[in-house]
Enzyme design. Structure first.
Site, PDB file in Angstrom:
ATOM      1  N   ASP A   1       7.203 -38.285  25.851  1.00 37.38           N
ATOM      2  CA  ASP A   1       8.603 -38.018  26.159  1.00 37.38           C
ATOM      3  C   ASP A   1       8.946 -36.622  25.644  1.00 37.38           C
ATOM      4  O   ASP A   1       9.171 -36.423  24.456  1.00 37.38           O
ATOM      5  CB  ASP A   1       9.481 -39.073  25.481  1.00 37.38           C
TER       6      ASP A   1
ATOM      7  N   GLU B   1      -5.919 -15.323   6.201  1.00 36.40           N
ATOM      8  CA  GLU B   1      -6.005 -15.716   4.793  1.00 36.40           C
ATOM      9  C   GLU B   1      -4.805 -16.602   4.497  1.00 36.40           C
ATOM     10  O   GLU B   1      -3.666 -16.158   4.607  1.00 36.40           O
ATOM     11  CB  GLU B   1      -5.971 -14.487   3.883  1.00 36.40           C
TER      12      GLU B   1
ATOM     13  N   GLU C   1      -2.368 -18.756   2.130  1.00 39.15           N
ATOM     14  CA  GLU C   1      -1.880 -18.995   0.774  1.00 39.15           C
ATOM     15  C   GLU C   1      -0.953 -20.205   0.784  1.00 39.15           C
ATOM     16  O   GLU C   1      -0.208 -20.427   1.745  1.00 39.15           O
ATOM     17  CB  GLU C   1      -1.148 -17.763   0.242  1.00 39.15           C
TER      18      GLU C   1
ATOM     19  N   GLU D   1      -4.419 -17.697  -6.597  1.00 42.59           N
ATOM     20  CA  GLU D   1      -3.627 -16.519  -6.274  1.00 42.59           C
ATOM     21  C   GLU D   1      -2.783 -16.078  -7.485  1.00 42.59           C
ATOM     22  O   GLU D   1      -2.934 -16.602  -8.586  1.00 42.59           O
ATOM     23  CB  GLU D   1      -2.738 -16.789  -5.053  1.00 42.59           C
TER      24      GLU D   1
ATOM     25  N   GLU E   1      -5.441 -19.646  -2.399  1.00 41.24           N
ATOM     26  CA  GLU E   1      -5.749 -19.050  -1.101  1.00 41.24           C
ATOM     27  C   GLU E   1      -7.069 -19.587  -0.575  1.00 41.24           C
ATOM     28  O   GLU E   1      -8.034 -19.742  -1.331  1.00 41.24           O
ATOM     29  CB  GLU E   1      -5.845 -17.526  -1.193  1.00 41.24           C
TER      30      GLU E   1
ATOM     31  N   HIS F   1      -2.049 -13.216   5.703  1.00 40.42           N
ATOM     32  CA  HIS F   1      -2.556 -11.953   6.227  1.00 40.42           C
ATOM     33  C   HIS F   1      -3.542 -12.257   7.349  1.00 40.42           C
ATOM     34  O   HIS F   1      -4.409 -13.126   7.197  1.00 40.42           O
ATOM     35  CB  HIS F   1      -3.260 -11.157   5.134  1.00 40.42           C
TER      36      HIS F   1
ATOM     37  N   ARG G   1      -1.965  -1.328  -0.568  1.00 41.36           N
ATOM     38  CA  ARG G   1      -1.563  -2.701  -0.261  1.00 41.36           C
ATOM     39  C   ARG G   1      -0.042  -2.879  -0.191  1.00 41.36           C
ATOM     40  O   ARG G   1       0.441  -3.992  -0.039  1.00 41.36           O
ATOM     41  CB  ARG G   1      -2.171  -3.666  -1.285  1.00 41.36           C
TER      42      ARG G   1
ATOM     43  N   GLU H   1      -5.671  -5.407   9.331  1.00 40.28           N
ATOM     44  CA  GLU H   1      -5.044  -6.518   8.609  1.00 40.28           C
ATOM     45  C   GLU H   1      -3.529  -6.374   8.646  1.00 40.28           C
ATOM     46  O   GLU H   1      -2.969  -5.434   8.088  1.00 40.28           O
ATOM     47  CB  GLU H   1      -5.526  -6.539   7.151  1.00 40.28           C
TER      48      GLU H   1
ATOM     49  N   ARG I   1       0.074  -7.816   7.432  1.00 39.36           N
ATOM     50  CA  ARG I   1       0.366  -8.496   6.178  1.00 39.36           C
ATOM     51  C   ARG I   1       1.726  -9.200   6.120  1.00 39.36           C
ATOM     52  O   ARG I   1       2.035  -9.835   5.112  1.00 39.36           O
ATOM     53  CB  ARG I   1       0.272  -7.488   5.035  1.00 39.36           C
TER      54      ARG I   1
END
Length: 448
Positions: free
Chosen positions: A56, A135, A137, A192, A199, A248, A320, A337, A339
């Site tokens: 449904d 990745e 977390e 982490e 992670e 990430h 970073r 990557e 983030r």
């Protein structure tokens, strides 16, 4: 060792009989990424493989109205998976992911998986496959006397800490073993930054396979945590004053000859023109995709300066604090990557809008600005402005405004999901911004 993949109807039926599987869960997701399930007894498997199961659609968030509610979930044979944690009990269970068809027998436009299927097909027509490597977390919290989660971390450890097999580490390793048994290819796992935060990194694979696996990964993490007397949460920012949980996503394109299309040994930073333009597309569309990649009110409590989460629209090789990073490793390991995504979203939609942004960058030849290797968090506003560094939306409302203006998002998601998503998340934002919080009461009640 993980079992060999089962991909045909006959092989699935044989595997179910040999492993004495009692139930098969026919699974799909709603628009926000919540897994929906119809469990069938094993003796009905063959019929379900041939005909699918009827659902449904009016009861599924973001699907359909009562007038057009009859839908069919058709199993994807290659998605057959046995839950290893059920094999030691009486309720041995497997799952099959499904594609959703409407009452006319056409693919349902509100099926989130179909959005990613279309985008993967678009990349294929351009001569590329797309790999994703997320990745994940998450937090492990304690339970109260009633079995409900409380915001009390399961441990007091920090980044990469090795505890003497505390309960959190046991849970993480048990999760890894179960994911490996399903052939998901866990690269590594670790504690982490925040207390109780962990992670699990998944090995890259094609976008559809990884998105499918994410749906089961979340279930696996939560199930194993409960077996250990804890609750696993993918809430982006459950605790004040510490890091939140991100997802990430490492991504790359693969050319028809099997080579990494982002790798170019003679190119700047070892990157190809495709890589730079894909990166340029991700940056150019980062504001309008944010409501999908960071989909909840709480997501924007994570995307603030000071907690290693990206806020500013820039890219770098080592820095970073940038939104996009190009990690070390070239050849087949060359990748980008992103983030700002977090693990609370719908992976089909998240992967689709990332891929759409990157491909648009390649189509339009979008050249990214110079990389920023300085810590952007410590730049003043004038310095960021002089370097052309903009910011992501500060809250869900602002992100939805940018999304609503985006033709790329409308084309990628399709009219059905585009409008339903904005409506559903708009209601969430309206509810939040009119709610009086404990913080406001503590700050204002006595002084105003």
């Amino acid at each position: 060792m993980p079992a060999k993949a089962v991909t045909s109807k006959e092989d699935i039926i044989k595997e179910v009989k040999e492993k004495d599987i009692k139930f098969i869960e026919m699974q799909f997701s709603d628009i926000l990424g919540t897994v929906k399930t119809v469990a069938i007894p094993a003796h009905n498997l063959e019929k379900a493989l041939d005909e699918g199961v009827y659902i449904d659609g009016s009861s599924i968030l973001g699907y359909a109205t009562i007038e057009e509610s009859d839908m069919r979930a058709q199993p994807i044979l290659s998605s057959f998976q046995i839950y290893p944690w059920t094999l030691d009990g009486k309720l041995r269970t497997a799952r099959l992911l499904c594609q959703i068809y409407d009452h006319s027998g056409n693919r349902f436009k509100g099926d989130p998986r179909w959005v990613l299927e279309r985008m993967v097909e678009k990349a294929k027509k351009k001569g590329f496959g797309c790999n994703m490597g997320p990745e994940f977390e998450f937090f492990l919290f304690k339970l109260d006397a009633n079995g409900d989660p409380i915001p009390a971390p399961s441990d007091s450890a920090g980044y990469f800490d090795l505890m003497a097999l505390d309960k959190g580490e046991e849970v993480r390793k048990d999760i890894t073993l179960n994911l490996d048994d399903m052939g998901f290819g866990v690269e590594a796992s670790h504690h982490e930054v925040a207390p109780g935060q962990h992670e699990v990194g998944m090995r890259y694979n094609d976008a559809l396979t990884v998105a499918d696996r994410i749906m089961t990964l979340k279930l696996t993490v939560k199930t194993i945590a409960l077996r250990h007397g804890m609750y696993a949460s993918f809430m982006p920012k459950p605790l004040f004053g510490t890091n939140g949980s991100g997802m990430h996503v490492h991504q790359s394109l693969v050319a028809a000859d099997g080579k990494n299309a982002f790798d170019e040994p003679s190119g700047r930073f070892g990157l190809s023109e495709n890589a730079f333009q894909y990166l340029g597309g991700l940056l150019a569309h980062s504001r309008e995709t944010c409501a999908i990649l960071a989909p909840h009110v709480n997501s924007y409590k994570r995307l603030v300066p000071g907690y290693e989460a990206p806020v500013y629209i820039s890219w770098a090789n080592m820095n970073r604090s940038a939104l996009i990073r190009v990690p070390a490793g070239r050849g087949g390991r060359t990748r980008i990557e992103l983030r700002n995504p977090d693990p609370s979203g719908n992976p089909y939609l998240q992967f689709a809008v990332m891929l759409a942004s990157g491909l648009d960058g390649m189509e339009k030849g979008i050249v990214p600005p110079e990389p920023v290797e300085k810590d952007i968090y410590h730049m003043c506003t004038e310095e960021r402005d002089s370097n052309g560094i903009g910011s992501l939306p500060e809250n869900l409302g602002a992100a939805l405004d940018r999304m609503s203006e985006s033709q790329l998002m409308k084309d990628t998601l399709g009219d059905h999901i585009f409008h339903h998503y904005i409506n559903i998340k708009g209601q969430e934002w309206d509810e939040f911004r009119t709610f009086v919080t404990d913080w406001e009461l503590k700050r204002y009640l006595k002084v105003l």
